[in-house]
Design a protein around this motif. Structure first.
Motif, mmCIF file in Angstrom:
data_model
loop_
_atom_site.group_PDB
_atom_site.id
_atom_site.type_symbol
_atom_site.label_atom_id
_atom_site.label_comp_id
_atom_site.label_asym_id
_atom_site.label_seq_id
_atom_site.Cartn_x
_atom_site.Cartn_y
_atom_site.Cartn_z
ATOM 1 N N GLU A 76 0.836 -1.209 0.000
ATOM 2 C CA GLU A 76 0.000 0.000 0.000
ATOM 3 C C GLU A 76 0.867 1.253 0.000
ATOM 4 N N VAL A 77 1.952 1.217 0.764
ATOM 5 C CA VAL A 77 2.866 2.362 0.795
ATOM 6 C C VAL A 77 3.494 2.571 -0.578
ATOM 7 N N GLU A 78 3.875 1.472 -1.234
ATOM 8 C CA GLU A 78 4.459 1.586 -2.581
ATOM 9 C C GLU A 78 3.486 2.254 -3.542
ATOM 10 N N SER A 79 2.228 1.847 -3.492
ATOM 11 C CA SER A 79 1.247 2.448 -4.409
ATOM 12 C C SER A 79 0.985 3.911 -4.056
ATOM 13 N N ARG A 80 0.945 4.235 -2.771
ATOM 14 C CA ARG A 80 0.741 5.639 -2.376
ATOM 15 C C ARG A 80 1.909 6.512 -2.824
ATOM 16 N N ILE A 81 3.118 5.993 -2.670
ATOM 17 C CA ILE A 81 4.292 6.770 -3.086
ATOM 18 C C ILE A 81 4.277 6.986 -4.599
ATOM 19 N N GLU A 82 3.894 5.966 -5.354
ATOM 20 C CA GLU A 82 3.796 6.115 -6.809
ATOM 21 C C GLU A 82 2.771 7.191 -7.180
ATOM 22 N N GLU A 83 1.622 7.176 -6.518
ATOM 23 C CA GLU A 83 0.593 8.191 -6.776
ATOM 24 C C GLU A 83 1.112 9.588 -6.433
#
Length: 126
Positions: A76-83
């Motif tokens: 989830e953190v990876e996807s938030r950082i990408e966003e």
């Protein structure tokens, strides 16, 4: 409005509006430079965070949300950082575009004002 041995040039209402517009554009230009600097720093920080996340072995990591840190699954953190990286990149591109537009407008006003006032006006920064 006499400087040195130059001739006196009358400042019309339109000239004054152009001078004022140049001043406003110059102020916005400096604000944009600061915003661009901040956006670039944010982008770099997000890139660093993404790289650190790749190196970690933990499945749950601490992620800052506002003023607090929360334990969030790594994916989830990876996807938030990408966003966040995408949003920052879009914002940076928009700021750069506005900066280019302002520089073009300032160049046009410089041409008009220097054409009329020659050495009697200084639009350059020291």
């Amino acid at each position: 409005m006499q400087q040195g041995g130059g001739s006196e040039t009358e400042v019309t209402w339109e000239d004054q509006q152009n001078i004022n517009k140049f001043g406003r554009l110059n102020n916005r230009f400096h604000e944009l430079e600061d915003e661009i600097k901040f956006a670039k720093e944010s982008k770099d920080n997000l890139e660093d965070a993404s790289n650190e996340l790749i190196l970690t072995d933990e499945e749950v990591v601490r992620f800052q949300i506002g003023e607090v840190f929360a334990h969030v699954p790594k994916e989830e953190v990876e996807s938030r950082i990408e966003e966040m990286q995408e949003a920052t990149s879009k914002s940076l591109a928009k700021l750069e575009e506005e900066k280019d537009s302002i520089l073009a407008q300032m160049a046009e006003l410089k041409k008009i004002l220097y054409g009329k006032f020659k050495d009697s006006i200084n639009l350059e920064e020291d």
